[in-house]
Scaffold this active site. Structure first.
Site, mmCIF file in Angstrom:
data_model
loop_
_atom_site.group_PDB
_atom_site.id
_atom_site.type_symbol
_atom_site.label_atom_id
_atom_site.label_comp_id
_atom_site.label_asym_id
_atom_site.label_seq_id
_atom_site.Cartn_x
_atom_site.Cartn_y
_atom_site.Cartn_z
ATOM 1 N N HIS A 84 -48.005 -21.319 -35.108
ATOM 2 C CA HIS A 84 -47.083 -22.449 -35.183
ATOM 3 C C HIS A 84 -45.840 -22.121 -34.363
ATOM 4 C CE1 HIS A 84 -49.701 -22.756 -38.695
ATOM 5 N NE2 HIS A 84 -49.482 -24.059 -38.660
ATOM 6 N N ASP A 127 -57.410 -24.183 -42.050
ATOM 7 C CA ASP A 127 -56.255 -24.765 -41.376
ATOM 8 C C ASP A 127 -54.944 -24.141 -41.859
ATOM 9 O OD1 ASP A 127 -55.682 -25.889 -43.843
ATOM 10 O OD2 ASP A 127 -56.174 -27.937 -43.260
ATOM 11 N N SER A 128 -53.836 -24.770 -41.513
ATOM 12 C CA SER A 128 -52.517 -24.235 -41.860
ATOM 13 C C SER A 128 -52.308 -24.111 -43.356
ATOM 14 C CB SER A 128 -51.422 -25.130 -41.259
ATOM 15 O OG SER A 128 -51.566 -25.235 -39.857
#
EC number: 2.3.1.251
Length: 212
Positions: A84, A127-128
């Protein structure tokens, strides 16, 4: 919620231009000169490269059909990195986000007469939020071979497909993203960047692809 609706709308708008991008990429290849230092192993019977004057829609269908029906390799995908962008996120968010996208995938691929890469794939990864996210689609890369070793290749192109996320209730979401790679022989390191706004999107995602 407004941001989600906006992103979905933009995706739906951009998806129809994918066939045009595929056609444009093939058109560029057909009009450019070959810059490679030595021949590369490609599909000499590639019907897509032999047909001139086709519509962009027909060219795109031929690309997909040839990749699916006459692949040169079967590929294993291993998600490797999620990062990110720290310049676009609050630290409290990145501290709790997952950046280890455990998962795997499978695909088929080929090189056309110009030595450029076409692939179809499906992957699933964490995922995140550490939830499973599947993605599948088509990828195209213009390939360059900057050295006399033709196994070393650099790629730049795009991928178009569909993904589904837990935080969006697994609604199918079209995606159109840039694609870049560094390859040697049967191993490729491929990556994309998901653009976004502050605290949303702006994620670098990369994976390994091994031809079997």
């Amino acid at each position: 919620m407004y941001l989600k609706r906006t992103l979905i709308t933009l995706s739906l708008i951009t998806l129809p231009i994918v066939p045009f991008l595929s056609y444009a990429a093939e058109s560029i290849n057909n009009t450019s000169s070959t810059e490679n230092l030595a021949p590369v192993t490609v599909d000499s019977s590639d019907p897509v490269s032999d047909k001139q004057g086709e519509s962009w829609w027909q060219r795109s269908k031929n690309n997909l059909s040839t990749t699916w029906n006459a692949p040169q390799s079967h590929d294993i995908y291993i998600p490797a990195i999620t990062w990110h962008n720290r310049w676009t996120y609050d630290k409290e968010k990145t501290d709790r986000y997952n950046e280890r996208p455990w998962g795997a995938g499978y695909g088929v691929s080929r090189l056309d007469k110009d030595g450029d890469w076409h692939g179809l794939y499906i992957m699933a990864f964490k995922d995140s939020f550490n939830k499973w996210e599947p993605i599948g689609g088509y990828g195209y890369e213009k390939r360059w071979r900057p050295t006399s070793d033709q196994d070393f290749q650099l790629g730049l192109g795009f991928t178009a497909g569909v993904t589904m996320r837990d935080n969006w209730n697994y609604i199918p979401i079209p995606v159109l993203l840039p694609l870049a790679s560094i390859s040697y022989s049967k191993l490729s390191f491929q990556a994309t960047y998901i653009p976004g706004t502050y605290n949303n999107g702006n994620v670098f995602f990369a994976w390994l692809r091994w031809q079997i």
